[in-house]
Design a protein around this motif. Sequence first.
Motif, PDB file in Angstrom:
ATOM      1  N   GLY A  28       0.807  -1.220   0.000  1.00  0.00           N
ATOM      2  CA  GLY A  28       0.000   0.000   0.000  1.00  0.00           C
ATOM      3  C   GLY A  28       0.836   1.263   0.000  1.00  0.00           C
ATOM      4  N   LEU A  29       2.080   1.159  -0.437  1.00  0.00           N
ATOM      5  CA  LEU A  29       2.954   2.329  -0.462  1.00  0.00           C
ATOM      6  C   LEU A  29       2.718   3.209  -1.689  1.00  0.00           C
ATOM      7  CD1 LEU A  29       6.358   0.791   0.724  1.00  0.00           C
ATOM      8  CD2 LEU A  29       4.554   1.870   2.096  1.00  0.00           C
ATOM      9  N   VAL A  30       2.115   2.655  -2.735  1.00  0.00           N
ATOM     10  CA  VAL A  30       1.847   3.421  -3.952  1.00  0.00           C
ATOM     11  C   VAL A  30       0.479   4.073  -3.819  1.00  0.00           C
ATOM     12  CG1 VAL A  30       1.542   3.303  -6.452  1.00  0.00           C
ATOM     13  CG2 VAL A  30       3.296   1.900  -5.335  1.00  0.00           C
ATOM     14  N   TYR A  31       0.481   5.398  -3.792  1.00  0.00           N
ATOM     15  CA  TYR A  31      -0.762   6.154  -3.604  1.00  0.00           C
ATOM     16  C   TYR A  31      -1.421   6.546  -4.919  1.00  0.00           C
ATOM     17  CZ  TYR A  31      -0.002   6.877   1.432  1.00  0.00           C
ATOM     18  OH  TYR A  31       0.147   6.705   2.784  1.00  0.00           O
ATOM     19  N   GLU A  32      -0.626   6.849  -5.940  1.00  0.00           N
ATOM     20  CA  GLU A  32      -1.207   7.360  -7.181  1.00  0.00           C
ATOM     21  C   GLU A  32      -0.277   7.061  -8.349  1.00  0.00           C
ATOM     22  OE1 GLU A  32      -1.885  11.811  -8.905  1.00  0.00           O
ATOM     23  OE2 GLU A  32      -2.627  11.447  -6.873  1.00  0.00           O
ATOM     24  N   VAL A  33      -0.891   6.746  -9.497  1.00  0.00           N
ATOM     25  CA  VAL A  33      -0.147   6.535 -10.736  1.00  0.00           C
ATOM     26  C   VAL A  33      -0.801   7.392 -11.814  1.00  0.00           C
ATOM     27  CG1 VAL A  33       0.393   4.876 -12.565  1.00  0.00           C
ATOM     28  CG2 VAL A  33       0.563   4.179 -10.173  1.00  0.00           C
ATOM     29  N   GLN A  34       0.014   8.182 -12.498  1.00  0.00           N
ATOM     30  CA  GLN A  34      -0.469   8.971 -13.633  1.00  0.00           C
ATOM     31  C   GLN A  34       0.417   8.671 -14.833  1.00  0.00           C
ATOM     32  OE1 GLN A  34      -0.130  13.002 -12.180  1.00  0.00           O
ATOM     33  NE2 GLN A  34      -2.281  13.047 -11.615  1.00  0.00           N
ATOM     34  N   VAL A  35      -0.214   8.361 -15.952  1.00  0.00           N
ATOM     35  CA  VAL A  35       0.516   8.133 -17.190  1.00  0.00           C
ATOM     36  C   VAL A  35      -0.030   9.107 -18.221  1.00  0.00           C
ATOM     37  CG1 VAL A  35       1.115   6.464 -18.975  1.00  0.00           C
ATOM     38  CG2 VAL A  35       0.766   5.680 -16.618  1.00  0.00           C
ATOM     39  N   THR A  36       0.852   9.903 -18.808  1.00  0.00           N
ATOM     40  CA  THR A  36       0.451  10.856 -19.835  1.00  0.00           C
ATOM     41  C   THR A  36       1.326  10.668 -21.059  1.00  0.00           C
ATOM     42  OG1 THR A  36       1.891  12.538 -18.867  1.00  0.00           O
ATOM     43  CG2 THR A  36      -0.416  12.583 -18.202  1.00  0.00           C
ATOM     44  N   GLU A  37       0.727  10.888 -22.211  1.00  0.00           N
ATOM     45  CA  GLU A  37       1.476  10.755 -23.452  1.00  0.00           C
ATOM     46  C   GLU A  37       2.105  12.096 -23.803  1.00  0.00           C
ATOM     47  OE1 GLU A  37       1.000   8.564 -27.738  1.00  0.00           O
ATOM     48  OE2 GLU A  37      -0.728   8.799 -26.447  1.00  0.00           O
ATOM     49  N   GLN A  38       3.388  12.047 -24.115  1.00  0.00           N
ATOM     50  CA  GLN A  38       4.143  13.255 -24.448  1.00  0.00           C
ATOM     51  C   GLN A  38       5.134  12.891 -25.549  1.00  0.00           C
ATOM     52  OE1 GLN A  38       3.646  16.259 -22.940  1.00  0.00           O
ATOM     53  NE2 GLN A  38       5.234  17.288 -24.093  1.00  0.00           N
ATOM     54  N   LYS A  47       3.120   8.674  -7.066  1.00  0.00           N
ATOM     55  CA  LYS A  47       3.220   9.169  -5.696  1.00  0.00           C
ATOM     56  C   LYS A  47       3.245   7.960  -4.787  1.00  0.00           C
ATOM     57  CE  LYS A  47       0.920  13.599  -6.250  1.00  0.00           C
ATOM     58  NZ  LYS A  47      -0.174  14.466  -5.791  1.00  0.00           N
ATOM     59  N   MET A  48       4.261   7.911  -3.952  1.00  0.00           N
ATOM     60  CA  MET A  48       4.370   6.788  -3.020  1.00  0.00           C
ATOM     61  C   MET A  48       4.860   7.298  -1.681  1.00  0.00           C
ATOM     62  SD  MET A  48       7.767   4.692  -4.278  1.00  0.00           S
ATOM     63  CE  MET A  48       7.845   3.696  -2.801  1.00  0.00           C
ATOM     64  N   THR A  49       4.719   6.449  -0.691  1.00  0.00           N
ATOM     65  CA  THR A  49       5.128   6.799   0.666  1.00  0.00           C
ATOM     66  C   THR A  49       5.988   5.687   1.229  1.00  0.00           C
ATOM     67  OG1 THR A  49       4.300   7.694   2.751  1.00  0.00           O
ATOM     68  CG2 THR A  49       3.120   5.788   1.849  1.00  0.00           C
ATOM     69  N   MET A  50       6.345   5.810   2.464  1.00  0.00           N
ATOM     70  CA  MET A  50       7.101   4.798   3.192  1.00  0.00           C
ATOM     71  C   MET A  50       6.277   4.355   4.398  1.00  0.00           C
ATOM     72  SD  MET A  50       9.943   4.559   1.533  1.00  0.00           S
ATOM     73  CE  MET A  50       9.719   5.314  -0.065  1.00  0.00           C
ATOM     74  N   THR A  51       6.648   3.238   4.986  1.00  0.00           N
ATOM     75  CA  THR A  51       5.913   2.776   6.156  1.00  0.00           C
ATOM     76  C   THR A  51       6.131   3.690   7.353  1.00  0.00           C
ATOM     77  OG1 THR A  51       7.732   1.285   6.696  1.00  0.00           O
ATOM     78  CG2 THR A  51       5.870   0.358   5.462  1.00  0.00           C
ATOM     79  N   SER A  52       7.252   4.432   7.346  1.00  0.00           N
ATOM     80  CA  SER A  52       7.499   5.430   8.388  1.00  0.00           C
ATOM     81  C   SER A  52       8.347   6.547   7.787  1.00  0.00           C
ATOM     82  CB  SER A  52       8.209   4.822   9.595  1.00  0.00           C
ATOM     83  OG  SER A  52       9.561   4.580   9.291  1.00  0.00           O
ATOM     84  N   PRO A  53       8.235   7.764   8.326  1.00  0.00           N
ATOM     85  CA  PRO A  53       9.026   8.874   7.784  1.00  0.00           C
ATOM     86  C   PRO A  53      10.536   8.641   7.843  1.00  0.00           C
ATOM     87  CG  PRO A  53       7.305   9.710   9.216  1.00  0.00           C
ATOM     88  CD  PRO A  53       7.309   8.209   9.365  1.00  0.00           C
ATOM     89  N   ALA A  54      10.998   7.852   8.792  1.00  0.00           N
ATOM     90  CA  ALA A  54      12.429   7.602   8.946  1.00  0.00           C
ATOM     91  C   ALA A  54      12.858   6.278   8.319  1.00  0.00           C
ATOM     92  CB  ALA A  54      12.791   7.619  10.421  1.00  0.00           C
ATOM     93  N   CYS A  55      12.101   5.773   7.377  1.00  0.00           N
ATOM     94  CA  CYS A  55      12.394   4.478   6.752  1.00  0.00           C
ATOM     95  C   CYS A  55      13.800   4.487   6.148  1.00  0.00           C
ATOM     96  CB  CYS A  55      11.364   4.174   5.676  1.00  0.00           C
ATOM     97  SG  CYS A  55      11.677   2.633   4.796  1.00  0.00           S
ATOM     98  N   PRO A  56      14.694   3.621   6.635  1.00  0.00           N
ATOM     99  CA  PRO A  56      16.068   3.616   6.113  1.00  0.00           C
ATOM    100  C   PRO A  56      16.155   3.129   4.668  1.00  0.00           C
ATOM    101  CG  PRO A  56      15.754   1.811   7.661  1.00  0.00           C
ATOM    102  CD  PRO A  56      14.503   2.642   7.699  1.00  0.00           C
ATOM    103  N   ALA A  57      15.137   2.416   4.200  1.00  0.00           N
ATOM    104  CA  ALA A  57      15.157   1.898   2.834  1.00  0.00           C
ATOM    105  C   ALA A  57      14.544   2.876   1.834  1.00  0.00           C
ATOM    106  CB  ALA A  57      14.407   0.566   2.782  1.00  0.00           C
ATOM    107  N   GLY A  58      14.117   4.038   2.289  1.00  0.00           N
ATOM    108  CA  GLY A  58      13.440   4.997   1.420  1.00  0.00           C
ATOM    109  C   GLY A  58      14.162   5.301   0.123  1.00  0.00           C
ATOM    110  N   PRO A  59      15.411   5.757   0.165  1.00  0.00           N
ATOM    111  CA  PRO A  59      16.112   6.066  -1.086  1.00  0.00           C
ATOM    112  C   PRO A  59      16.237   4.859  -2.018  1.00  0.00           C
ATOM    113  CG  PRO A  59      17.246   7.063   0.775  1.00  0.00           C
ATOM    114  CD  PRO A  59      16.181   6.159   1.349  1.00  0.00           C
ATOM    115  N   GLU A  60      16.463   3.692  -1.435  1.00  0.00           N
ATOM    116  CA  GLU A  60      16.578   2.465  -2.228  1.00  0.00           C
ATOM    117  C   GLU A  60      15.250   2.135  -2.911  1.00  0.00           C
ATOM    118  OE1 GLU A  60      17.397  -2.305  -1.469  1.00  0.00           O
ATOM    119  OE2 GLU A  60      17.795  -0.884   0.132  1.00  0.00           O
ATOM    120  N   LEU A  61      14.145   2.250  -2.182  1.00  0.00           N
ATOM    121  CA  LEU A  61      12.828   1.953  -2.756  1.00  0.00           C
ATOM    122  C   LEU A  61      12.467   2.911  -3.885  1.00  0.00           C
ATOM    123  CD1 LEU A  61      10.756   1.079   0.430  1.00  0.00           C
ATOM    124  CD2 LEU A  61      11.512  -0.478  -1.374  1.00  0.00           C
TER     125      LEU A  61
END
Length: 105
Positions: A28-38, A47-61
Motif C-alpha cells: 500500500g505504499l503506492v498512492y497514485e499513478v499517472q501516465v500521460t502521453e508526451q 506518488k508513493m510513501t514509506m511505512t514510516s518517515p524515517a524508513c532507512p530503505a526509502g532512497p533504495e525503494l
Amino acid sequence: MPIAEESVLAALRQVYDPELLVNIVDLGLVYEVQVTEQDGKSDIHVKMTMTSPACPAGPELIRDARDALEALGEEVGKVDVELVMSPPWTPDRMTEEARDELGMF
C-alpha cells in the motif's frame, strides 16, 4: 497509446521492501499513478510513501521503483517517483495477500 496503469503497477510489484519482503504495491505504499502521453512516449508519475518517515530503505525503494518503470521499454519517457508523507501510511492500506505474507490476520 500510453502505457496502461496496470503495466505500471505490475512493474512496481517487482520492487520489494527489503525489510518486510513484500512488494510496494501490496504494502500500500503506492498512492497514485499517472501516465500521460508526451511526444509519442509515456511519462509516468508515481506518488508513493514509506511505512514510516524515517524508513532507512526509502532512497533504495524510490530508486528501485524508478528503475522498474524505466525498464518497461522504449515507450517510456520521463519517470518521476514522488515521495509523499500525507496521508501517513497505515497497515490498513495493505492487500490481504500482504497481510497473509506478514502473518497479520
